[in-house]
Design an enzyme around this catalytic site. Structure first.
Site, PDB file in Angstrom:
ATOM      1  N   ILE A  26     -31.127  -9.109   6.010  1.00  0.00           N
ATOM      2  CA  ILE A  26     -30.923  -9.702   4.574  1.00  0.00           C
ATOM      3  C   ILE A  26     -31.835  -9.011   3.627  1.00  0.00           C
ATOM      4  O   ILE A  26     -31.762  -9.639   2.567  1.00  0.00           O
ATOM      5  CB  ILE A  26     -31.364 -11.393   4.948  1.00  0.00           C
ATOM      6  CG1 ILE A  26     -32.827 -11.396   5.588  1.00  0.00           C
ATOM      7  CG2 ILE A  26     -30.356 -12.126   5.329  1.00  0.00           C
ATOM      8  CD1 ILE A  26     -33.492 -12.890   5.742  1.00  0.00           C
ATOM      9  N   GLY A  29     -37.536  -3.624   2.450  1.00  0.00           N
ATOM     10  CA  GLY A  29     -38.750  -3.450   1.351  1.00  0.00           C
ATOM     11  C   GLY A  29     -39.355  -1.897   1.860  1.00  0.00           C
ATOM     12  O   GLY A  29     -38.629  -1.258   2.617  1.00  0.00           O
ATOM     13  N   ARG A  30     -40.387  -1.526   1.370  1.00  0.00           N
ATOM     14  CA  ARG A  30     -40.853  -0.474   1.548  1.00  0.00           C
ATOM     15  C   ARG A  30     -41.292  -0.225   2.740  1.00  0.00           C
ATOM     16  O   ARG A  30     -41.173   0.898   3.028  1.00  0.00           O
ATOM     17  CB  ARG A  30     -42.532  -0.344   0.589  1.00  0.00           C
ATOM     18  CG  ARG A  30     -42.506   0.805  -0.337  1.00  0.00           C
ATOM     19  CD  ARG A  30     -43.789   0.467  -1.239  1.00  0.00           C
ATOM     20  NE  ARG A  30     -44.471  -0.767  -0.801  1.00  0.00           N
ATOM     21  CZ  ARG A  30     -45.638  -0.951  -0.758  1.00  0.00           C
ATOM     22  NH1 ARG A  30     -46.564   0.247  -0.722  1.00  0.00           N
ATOM     23  NH2 ARG A  30     -46.261  -2.249  -0.836  1.00  0.00           N
ATOM     24  N   GLY A  32     -40.062  -1.989   5.730  1.00  0.00           N
ATOM     25  CA  GLY A  32     -39.269  -2.159   7.046  1.00  0.00           C
ATOM     26  C   GLY A  32     -38.126  -3.188   6.577  1.00  0.00           C
ATOM     27  O   GLY A  32     -38.014  -3.279   5.216  1.00  0.00           O
ATOM     28  N   THR A  33     -37.471  -3.687   7.516  1.00  0.00           N
ATOM     29  CA  THR A  33     -36.191  -4.370   7.142  1.00  0.00           C
ATOM     30  C   THR A  33     -36.713  -5.837   7.324  1.00  0.00           C
ATOM     31  O   THR A  33     -37.420  -6.146   8.422  1.00  0.00           O
ATOM     32  CB  THR A  33     -35.068  -4.030   7.899  1.00  0.00           C
ATOM     33  OG1 THR A  33     -35.514  -3.884   9.309  1.00  0.00           O
ATOM     34  CG2 THR A  33     -34.659  -2.681   7.626  1.00  0.00           C
ATOM     35  N   VAL A  34     -35.971  -6.748   6.842  1.00  0.00           N
ATOM     36  CA  VAL A  34     -35.727  -8.110   7.006  1.00  0.00           C
ATOM     37  C   VAL A  34     -34.633  -8.573   7.500  1.00  0.00           C
ATOM     38  O   VAL A  34     -33.594  -8.389   6.948  1.00  0.00           O
ATOM     39  CB  VAL A  34     -36.378  -8.991   5.678  1.00  0.00           C
ATOM     40  CG1 VAL A  34     -36.410 -10.483   5.791  1.00  0.00           C
ATOM     41  CG2 VAL A  34     -37.698  -8.351   5.092  1.00  0.00           C
ATOM     42  N   ASP A 145     -49.940  -8.463  -5.894  1.00  0.00           N
ATOM     43  CA  ASP A 145     -48.600  -8.017  -6.237  1.00  0.00           C
ATOM     44  C   ASP A 145     -47.483  -9.044  -6.589  1.00  0.00           C
ATOM     45  O   ASP A 145     -46.479  -8.862  -6.056  1.00  0.00           O
ATOM     46  CB  ASP A 145     -48.135  -6.984  -5.100  1.00  0.00           C
ATOM     47  CG  ASP A 145     -47.095  -6.143  -5.530  1.00  0.00           C
ATOM     48  OD1 ASP A 145     -46.871  -5.784  -6.604  1.00  0.00           O
ATOM     49  OD2 ASP A 145     -46.182  -5.619  -4.522  1.00  0.00           O
TER      50      ASP A 145
HETATM   51  N1  LIG Z   1     -38.719 -15.411   4.236  1.00  0.00           N
HETATM   52  C1  LIG Z   1     -37.607 -14.716   3.539  1.00  0.00           C
HETATM   53  N2  LIG Z   1     -36.486 -15.293   3.456  1.00  0.00           N
HETATM   54  C2  LIG Z   1     -35.526 -14.563   2.872  1.00  0.00           C
HETATM   55  N3  LIG Z   1     -35.469 -13.461   2.646  1.00  0.00           N
HETATM   56  C3  LIG Z   1     -36.635 -12.841   2.598  1.00  0.00           C
HETATM   57  C4  LIG Z   1     -37.742 -13.447   3.103  1.00  0.00           C
HETATM   58  N4  LIG Z   1     -38.759 -12.464   2.849  1.00  0.00           N
HETATM   59  C5  LIG Z   1     -38.316 -11.388   2.477  1.00  0.00           C
HETATM   60  N5  LIG Z   1     -36.889 -11.486   2.332  1.00  0.00           N
HETATM   61  C6  LIG Z   1     -35.978 -10.511   1.615  1.00  0.00           C
HETATM   62  O1  LIG Z   1     -36.248  -9.195   1.950  1.00  0.00           O
HETATM   63  C7  LIG Z   1     -36.654  -8.356   0.721  1.00  0.00           C
HETATM   64  C8  LIG Z   1     -37.989  -7.601   1.353  1.00  0.00           C
HETATM   65  O2  LIG Z   1     -39.077  -8.041   1.696  1.00  0.00           O
HETATM   66  P1  LIG Z   1     -40.541  -7.805   1.349  1.00  0.00           P
HETATM   67  O3  LIG Z   1     -40.525  -7.810  -0.445  1.00  0.00           O
HETATM   68  O4  LIG Z   1     -41.351  -8.856   2.052  1.00  0.00           O
HETATM   69  O5  LIG Z   1     -40.605  -6.401   2.073  1.00  0.00           O
HETATM   70  P2  LIG Z   1     -41.622  -5.270   1.860  1.00  0.00           P
HETATM   71  O6  LIG Z   1     -41.228  -4.188   2.789  1.00  0.00           O
HETATM   72  O7  LIG Z   1     -43.168  -6.095   1.918  1.00  0.00           O
HETATM   73  O8  LIG Z   1     -41.496  -4.801   0.276  1.00  0.00           O
HETATM   74  P3  LIG Z   1     -42.359  -4.212  -0.586  1.00  0.00           P
HETATM   75  O9  LIG Z   1     -41.394  -2.736  -0.988  1.00  0.00           O
HETATM   76  O10 LIG Z   1     -42.184  -5.112  -1.918  1.00  0.00           O
HETATM   77  O11 LIG Z   1     -43.424  -4.073  -0.164  1.00  0.00           O
HETATM   78  C9  LIG Z   1     -37.151  -9.401  -0.149  1.00  0.00           C
HETATM   79  O12 LIG Z   1     -36.886  -8.865  -1.445  1.00  0.00           O
HETATM   80  C10 LIG Z   1     -36.011 -10.649   0.208  1.00  0.00           C
HETATM   81  O13 LIG Z   1     -34.910 -10.200  -0.487  1.00  0.00           O
END
Ligand SMILES: Nc1ncnc2c1ncn2[C@@H]1O[C@H](COP(=O)(O)OP(=O)(O)OP(=O)(O)O)[C@@H](O)[C@H]1O
Length: 294
Positions: A26, A29-30, A32-34, A145
């Protein structure tokens, strides 16, 4: 919340010991994947952020990954903060299981798809962001951030959820920290100046996010990161009449008190919540979901 530490080798089901069934990706990010996951034991869906440890190249990144679940766990429940549910730590991956915000859209995605937000919608979201941040700051957690990408809107009920505590820090009463952390457009000037700073950096960032929601572009702009930093350091806040014609003077007054270089005069989250623009938020407001373009 339960924490499981799965030390050892990778196993099946993406290192989760079979506790969760993996559904679709879904977000990304930088680090990993969610992914959406299902827990047969609770009967609920969660969002799982999985980080491949081998992709972390420096100590700062590794610190971010360690910090995120700790800070999330420190915060008690708040409707405007994404809750942590579980953590699975293996040799190769770290998986953070969180409350799933679905269907959701980030403020960033909404800005890209439909441009500016109405003033009443912005004020209503501002109130929720500030309520979430006031809660973080009461617990000593500074997000560091705050940006449109890290603010999700739950489309089932228009509830704002602050996510991604990877750059956060815990500060005791009256403590400050240092170190350049954040995202160019939204970072506070005291961070860039290499000064000691505290939780007010989040208030500057919220101000910049709200300005961007109203104007469609950030207040401090440049072609490169250096140019953006120079503009932030100048801190010359303008409200071009062409863009801000329809925006109330109360909103501009509020933004001036958020995007204020002098940290002693800049609002705290609690002070911001008492401003009349925020107090009146929600009056005669339309549902966000109707405005969204998918
Ligand atoms: N709890 C959640 N429920 C639904 N979607 C989510 C949730 N957490 C994150 N996402 C989705 O995943 C994407 C990436 O999450 P997140 O920003 O936490 O990752 P990251 O790797 O920390 O990113 P960044 O590049 O900002 O460091 C978010 O922009 C959002 O679309």
């Amino acid at each position: 919340m339960t924490y499981s530490q799965t030390l050892g080798h990778n196993n099946n089901n993406k290192n989760n010991n079979g506790k969760y069934q993996i559904c679709e990706e879904i977000g990304r990010g930088r680090f990993g994947t969610v992914t959406r996951v299902y827990s047969p034991s609770t009967g609920d869906f969660y969002a799982c952020k999985t980080i491949e440890k081998s992709s972390l190249t420096d100590d700062l990144d590794r610190a971010c990954i360690d910090n995120e679940p700790k800070l999330m766990a420190l915060l008690s429940f708040h409707p405007n903060i994404v809750q942590i549910h579980d953590l699975v730590d293996t040799d190769s991956t770290l998986s953070i299981y969180m409350e799933l915000v679905d269907p959701s859209v980030s403020i960033y995605d909404r800005l890209v798809s439909s441009g500016t937000f109405s003033e009443s919608q912005t004020a209503s979201f501002a109130k929720q962001i500030l309520q979430g941040l006031a809660h973080c700051h009461r617990y000593g957690v500074v997000h560091r951030d705050i940006k449109p990408e890290n603010i999700l809107v739950d489309l089932r009920n228009d509830t704002v959820k602050i996510c991604d505590f990877g750059s956060g820090v815990w500060l005791g009463e009256g403590e400050t920290t240092e170190g350049v952390v954040g995202t160019p457009y939204y970072v506070a000037p005291e961070v860039l100046m290499g000064c000691e700073y505290g939780e007010k950096v989040d208030l500057w960032s919220v101000g910049v996010v709200l300005y961007t929601m109203l104007a469609g572009s950030p207040p401090f702009y440049g072609e490169t990161a250096e140019e953006i930093f120079e503009a932030v350091l100048r801190g010359n806040l303008r409200f071009p009449p062409k863009v801000f014609r329809g925006v109330s003077s109360m909103a501009k007054d509020f933004l001036r008190k958020m995007i204020c270089k002098d940290t002693s005069r800049r609002f705290s989250a609690e002070q911001a919540l008492r401003h009349p623009w925020i107090q009146r938020a929600g009056e005669g407001e339309e549902r966000f979901i109707k405005e969204c373009v998918f």
